[in-house]
Motif scaffolding. Sequence first.
Motif, PDB file in Angstrom:
ATOM      1  N   GLN A 114     -47.145  18.023  60.607  1.00  5.01           N
ATOM      2  CA  GLN A 114     -47.854  17.622  61.820  1.00  5.01           C
ATOM      3  C   GLN A 114     -47.160  18.156  63.077  1.00  5.01           C
ATOM      4  O   GLN A 114     -47.828  18.606  64.012  1.00  5.01           O
ATOM      5  N   ASP A 118     -47.849  21.925  63.137  1.00  3.70           N
ATOM      6  CA  ASP A 118     -49.266  22.124  63.459  1.00  3.70           C
ATOM      7  C   ASP A 118     -49.506  22.003  64.964  1.00  3.70           C
ATOM      8  O   ASP A 118     -50.212  22.808  65.577  1.00  3.70           O
ATOM      9  N   ASP A 135     -54.431  23.289  62.326  1.00  2.00           N
ATOM     10  CA  ASP A 135     -54.488  22.191  61.362  1.00  2.00           C
ATOM     11  C   ASP A 135     -54.358  22.779  59.964  1.00  2.00           C
ATOM     12  O   ASP A 135     -55.298  23.383  59.439  1.00  2.00           O
TER      13      ASP A 135
END
Length: 369
Positions: A330, A333, A339
């Motif tokens: 995360q 990203d 994503d």
Amino acid sequence: MIVKPIIFDNILFGELAPWLPENSSETKFRDILNNQVRANKDNPEKFFKALLGSLKEYAVILKIDHLPNKERIANLAKFADLQSDYNELVITDFFSKASEFYFYLFNNECIRIRAAIATNVSNCKTPIDSEFQVVSLLNNLAYTIEQLGQKKYHDKLSIYVHNAMKISLFRLYTEIKNVYPAFIGNEALTENEIITFIFKDYDVEKSIQDNPAHTIAQFLSSKKKKSLTPVSVNDDKKIEKPAFVPNKADFRSGYKGKLSYEDIINPELFSKLEEDLYLNDFIDIDYNFTNKHNKKKELAAIFKILISKKYFREKNYKHQSKFRAADYRQYLDHRYKVDTSQQFRKCTPAIAKAVSDSYIWLDNLPACR
């Protein structure tokens, strides 16, 4: 066992020296070439077998470590991407049976050394072991380069061999540095230092057409021109790709995860990795994912590789529980505006290894300690 430039050193100090009287016979080299040496000039494994057998008939017994075999030759893939960059650094064509012998000998010795160091590094368990292997080879090559620069010859064959060694050793040394930048240590010779060793007056010699200094100068000039990579745009014109500017901080707003840039263990290695991501079109100059074909799957694999190589802390003072793999994903990203959750979830160790094997810079990515 460390890799040594055995053939080069034997030419400088041993029985393969072209200036020795016994190596002036065209008949001798014709017989050696005809004894399966010429026939296997493009097959390193068979070449060295034929070479050693042929030389033995002339009472020359060579002991060569790391002889090429299928396993070692397979590891040459690590050098494959570089070969087109070195097309200008080639030995001039031979003019006799003796010079033909040395022409094939240099080409195959360079292959043997590349394959040997690639195999040794791949078998290393730690970055320290890898650095030891690479630095040891570079030190051995540096000694040979220094000794080469102290030699001077006047007969045609010796001059040919001398010049061919200059090109071969310059190319080999710089190739190894380019393939293993994380393991070269602090004492590796620069291109200018190599030039200083092997040429008495480089500025004069580089203007002489048939001089190896001219060949190296042409290569360096071409390399400089290629340092700015041309990138296609919609109107089919070419633009220069801007130089990468490392950003050693968190620069995007809106992130609500647990990590921060302070959780990166080695910012210097991480910045080098990000520069490679930029140069290989994973991200643009603003750190945005490029969304090019199949890059998202590969980027997810790179994330897994970074995690496995301990590029991030296991936890921080704000969060006492250990970070999960998803926490790292995360954070990355968000940093690259992408994503990869689906690709990351599906990325197996086999996929990650395949991606690693497809990029030299990724395959050689050092782990953080």
